[in-house]
Write a protein that holds these residues in place. Structure first.
Motif, PDB file in Angstrom:
ATOM      1  N   ALA A 128       0.934  -1.195   0.067  1.00 53.61           N
ATOM      2  CA  ALA A 128      -0.164   0.282  -0.008  1.00 53.61           C
ATOM      3  C   ALA A 128       0.873   1.469  -0.165  1.00 53.61           C
ATOM      4  N   GLU A 129       0.963   1.989  -1.175  1.00 52.64           N
ATOM      5  CA  GLU A 129       1.629   2.736  -1.520  1.00 52.64           C
ATOM      6  C   GLU A 129       0.962   4.295  -1.959  1.00 52.64           C
ATOM      7  N   ALA A 130       0.255   5.136  -1.073  1.00 52.10           N
ATOM      8  CA  ALA A 130      -0.844   5.583  -2.177  1.00 52.10           C
ATOM      9  C   ALA A 130      -0.229   6.720  -3.416  1.00 52.10           C
ATOM     10  N   THR A 131       1.222   7.782  -2.599  1.00 54.06           N
ATOM     11  CA  THR A 131       1.689   8.174  -3.585  1.00 54.06           C
ATOM     12  C   THR A 131       2.546   7.455  -4.067  1.00 54.06           C
ATOM     13  N   LEU A 171      -1.250  -3.968  -5.319  1.00 53.77           N
ATOM     14  CA  LEU A 171      -0.631  -2.559  -5.035  1.00 53.77           C
ATOM     15  C   LEU A 171      -1.388  -1.860  -4.817  1.00 53.77           C
ATOM     16  N   GLY A 172      -1.831  -1.635  -4.220  1.00 52.68           N
ATOM     17  CA  GLY A 172      -3.462  -0.543  -3.453  1.00 52.68           C
ATOM     18  C   GLY A 172      -2.173   1.002  -3.449  1.00 52.68           C
ATOM     19  N   SER A 173      -2.932   1.338  -4.214  1.00 54.60           N
ATOM     20  CA  SER A 173      -2.565   3.117  -4.496  1.00 54.60           C
ATOM     21  C   SER A 173      -4.265   4.169  -4.655  1.00 54.60           C
ATOM     22  N   HIS A 174      -3.066   5.200  -4.577  1.00 51.12           N
ATOM     23  CA  HIS A 174      -4.632   6.497  -4.432  1.00 51.12           C
ATOM     24  C   HIS A 174      -3.950   7.670  -5.996  1.00 51.12           C
ATOM     25  N   TRP A 175      -3.579   7.704  -6.082  1.00 55.27           N
ATOM     26  CA  TRP A 175      -2.690   8.032  -7.932  1.00 55.27           C
ATOM     27  C   TRP A 175      -3.656   8.662  -8.052  1.00 55.27           C
ATOM     28  N   ASN A 176      -5.212   9.097  -8.721  1.00 49.64           N
ATOM     29  CA  ASN A 176      -5.813  10.268  -9.591  1.00 49.64           C
ATOM     30  C   ASN A 176      -7.314  10.067  -8.500  1.00 49.64           C
ATOM     31  N   ARG A 177      -6.490  10.184  -7.383  1.00 49.66           N
ATOM     32  CA  ARG A 177      -8.035  10.936  -6.287  1.00 49.66           C
ATOM     33  C   ARG A 177      -9.123   9.493  -6.030  1.00 49.66           C
ATOM     34  N   ARG A 178      -8.712   8.700  -5.988  1.00 50.30           N
ATOM     35  CA  ARG A 178      -9.795   7.167  -5.464  1.00 50.30           C
ATOM     36  C   ARG A 178      -8.817   6.246  -5.355  1.00 50.30           C
ATOM     37  N   ASN A 179      -9.336   5.478  -4.328  1.00 42.33           N
ATOM     38  CA  ASN A 179      -7.955   4.405  -4.324  1.00 42.33           C
ATOM     39  C   ASN A 179      -8.748   3.050  -5.254  1.00 42.33           C
ATOM     40  N   VAL A 180      -7.234   2.355  -5.350  1.00 36.95           N
ATOM     41  CA  VAL A 180      -7.540   1.839  -6.792  1.00 36.95           C
ATOM     42  C   VAL A 180      -6.897  -0.014  -6.039  1.00 36.95           C
ATOM     43  N   LEU A 181      -7.033  -1.001  -6.107  1.00 34.80           N
ATOM     44  CA  LEU A 181      -6.892  -1.935  -5.395  1.00 34.80           C
ATOM     45  C   LEU A 181      -6.181  -2.890  -6.688  1.00 34.80           C
ATOM     46  N   GLY A 182      -5.303  -3.804  -7.113  1.00 34.98           N
ATOM     47  CA  GLY A 182      -5.209  -4.945  -7.526  1.00 34.98           C
ATOM     48  C   GLY A 182      -4.039  -5.528  -7.627  1.00 34.98           C
ATOM     49  N   MET A 183      -4.225  -6.864  -9.110  1.00 37.15           N
ATOM     50  CA  MET A 183      -2.505  -7.318  -9.379  1.00 37.15           C
ATOM     51  C   MET A 183      -2.188  -6.262 -10.243  1.00 37.15           C
ATOM     52  N   THR A 184      -0.496  -5.984 -10.119  1.00 36.93           N
ATOM     53  CA  THR A 184      -0.019  -5.634 -11.700  1.00 36.93           C
ATOM     54  C   THR A 184       0.671  -6.033 -12.406  1.00 36.93           C
ATOM     55  N   ASP A 185       0.986  -5.038 -13.237  1.00 29.12           N
ATOM     56  CA  ASP A 185       1.451  -5.653 -14.848  1.00 29.12           C
ATOM     57  C   ASP A 185       2.394  -5.131 -15.101  1.00 29.12           C
ATOM     58  N   GLY A 186       4.056  -5.864 -15.350  1.00 28.88           N
ATOM     59  CA  GLY A 186       5.069  -3.971 -15.109  1.00 28.88           C
ATOM     60  C   GLY A 186       4.361  -2.722 -14.177  1.00 28.88           C
ATOM     61  N   SER A 193      -9.836  -0.021   0.178  1.00 27.51           N
ATOM     62  CA  SER A 193      -8.747   0.811   1.063  1.00 27.51           C
ATOM     63  C   SER A 193      -7.807   0.182   2.398  1.00 27.51           C
ATOM     64  N   ALA A 194      -7.396  -0.640   2.687  1.00 25.97           N
ATOM     65  CA  ALA A 194      -6.545  -1.094   3.356  1.00 25.97           C
ATOM     66  C   ALA A 194      -5.589  -2.657   2.930  1.00 25.97           C
ATOM     67  N   PRO A 195      -5.499  -2.314   2.504  1.00 25.95           N
ATOM     68  CA  PRO A 195      -5.324  -4.256   1.596  1.00 25.95           C
ATOM     69  C   PRO A 195      -4.099  -4.807   3.060  1.00 25.95           C
ATOM     70  N   ASP A 196      -4.147  -6.015   2.429  1.00 18.96           N
ATOM     71  CA  ASP A 196      -3.194  -6.400   3.911  1.00 18.96           C
ATOM     72  C   ASP A 196      -1.507  -6.685   3.335  1.00 18.96           C
ATOM     73  N   GLU A 197      -1.445  -5.943   4.169  1.00 17.89           N
ATOM     74  CA  GLU A 197       0.138  -5.694   3.726  1.00 17.89           C
ATOM     75  C   GLU A 197       1.262  -6.882   4.374  1.00 17.89           C
ATOM     76  N   SER A 198       0.947  -8.360   3.391  1.00 19.04           N
ATOM     77  CA  SER A 198       1.668  -9.364   4.137  1.00 19.04           C
ATOM     78  C   SER A 198       2.091 -10.745   2.749  1.00 19.04           C
ATOM     79  N   VAL A 199       2.712 -10.751   2.866  1.00 15.98           N
ATOM     80  CA  VAL A 199       3.112 -11.720   1.921  1.00 15.98           C
ATOM     81  C   VAL A 199       2.845 -13.258   1.715  1.00 15.98           C
ATOM     82  N   ARG A 200       2.857 -14.293   0.585  1.00 15.97           N
ATOM     83  CA  ARG A 200       1.733 -15.180   0.670  1.00 15.97           C
ATOM     84  C   ARG A 200       3.494 -16.006  -0.183  1.00 15.97           C
ATOM     85  N   HIS A 201       3.413 -17.468   0.024  1.00 17.91           N
ATOM     86  CA  HIS A 201       4.119 -17.566  -1.194  1.00 17.91           C
ATOM     87  C   HIS A 201       3.680 -18.898  -1.892  1.00 17.91           C
TER      88      HIS A 201
END
Length: 335
Positions: free
Chosen positions: A16-19, A125-140, A317-325
């Motif tokens: 989670a990194e808003a900016t 990735l949980g972000s707030h880049w453009n005035r709204r929260n977005v959560l999703g699985m990234t590519d690149g 709005s609040a991802p669980d910041e942990s890891v899974r192997h």
């Protein structure tokens, strides 16, 4: 990702990194060597210039340009990274995937992401880049293969089963754009009709009210918007028959449509069906094994990522910041 003779291990991490800042930069630096090799696999002359990518983004996704420029700066400001991050006319790539909108009492989009374990970011990735929260699985680290925003708009992709490649954007950046700037299916539909996609992909969208559609995108024809709640790896009709046979796209589509029409089942049972054949694939060595199942609860603002025996829950709005192997067997064939 470590590998042994008979398995691969992919580490999924939620960040989670808003900016976009130092955490995003660290993730990009870690993944960039592999992406750079992929991006240059056909030679630099095969890729569009930085200016071509920037101008295309200014034309079709102008609201995303400030975010793009910030990420380019964080990535070091180099020409090659800037070309890559525009997602304009990238190298071709294929995925498998199945996705469906559950026809129950609340909006739910469920999808399997079928892709080589060695090529996945594994970053939620949980972000707030453009005035709204977005959560999703990234590519690149910029695009998304599936995700949801705080308005309850959920989106995911599948490969569309056509060999055509043309001028347009890689679909992960299109999904990013939808989740950054669209509130509902009506706005998403308008965007998908005007933004060119460089390959054939199917995009399924559902919003907080339960309205949904599947769009068939291709570089050689206009986007086709359907009311289908299901997408696998073809568009209306099978065109690439070899790929269709290898991925069982028709069989998976029929299976999902039958479950939606013949089985009035609870949501958890429907999600569970994605972790069994014919939807769940173990063809990791052939590039379309199932890496995870995602369940997007639009009205709740909640997301679940599932593997057999594991459920990882997040709030947009609040991802669980942990890891899974997660371990994937190699050398096996899909059931």
């Amino acid at each position: 990702m470590p590998n042994t003779n008979n398995e691969a291990v992919l580490t999924f991490q939620a960040v989670a990194e808003a900016t976009a800042g130092e955490r995003w930069r660290a993730l990009f630096d870690y993944h960039w060597p592999a992406y750079q090799r992929w991006f240059l696999s056909d030679g630099i002359e095969a890729r569009q210039t930085y200016l071509a990518g920037l101008r295309a983004m200014q034309q079709y996704m102008p609201e995303l340009v400030p975010t793009y420029e910030r990420l380019v700066q964080l990535a070091g400001g180099g020409d090659l990274a800037a070309r890559f991050l525009s997602y304009y006319c990238p190298p071709p790539y294929l995925s498998g995937c199945s996705q469906a909108v559950w026809q129950g009492n609340e909006p739910l989009l469920v999808r399997n992401y079928d892709y080589p374990p060695t090529l996945s970011d594994g970053v939620i990735l949980g972000s707030h880049w453009n005035r709204r929260n977005v959560l999703g699985m990234t590519d690149g680290l910029f695009g998304l293969v599936d995700g949801m925003n705080e308005d309850g708009l959920a989106v995911s992709l599948t490969f569309g089963g056509r060999t055509i490649v043309g001028d347009g954007f890689g679909v992960p950046i299109i999904i990013r754009y939808l989740l950054e700037f669209c509130r509902n299916t009506a706005e998403a539909e308008k965007a998908l009709k005007r933004i060119p996609c460089h390959m054939a992909y199917n995009v399924t969208v559902v919003d907080r009210k339960g309205l949904h559609f599947t769009a068939y995108l291709s570089p050689d024809r206009k986007a086709v918007i359907t009311d289908s709640p299901v997408a696998t790896n073809h568009q209306k009709e099978v065109e690439w028959h070899r790929h269709a046979r290898a991925t069982a796209t028709v069989e998976r589509e029929r299976y999902l449509l039958q479950r939606l029409t013949l089985h009035k089942e609870p949501a958890d049972r429907f999600i569970g069906a994605f972790q069994r054949p014919p939807l769940y694939s173990t063809a990791y060595d052939r590039g379309f094994g199932t890496l995870y199942t995602a369940a997007y609860w639009s009205a709740r603002g909640e997301v679940e990522y599932r593997w057999p025996g594991q459920v990882w829950r997040h709030k947009v709005s609040a991802p669980d910041e942990s890891v899974r192997h997660i371990r994937y067997p190699l050398g096996t064939i899909s059931a």
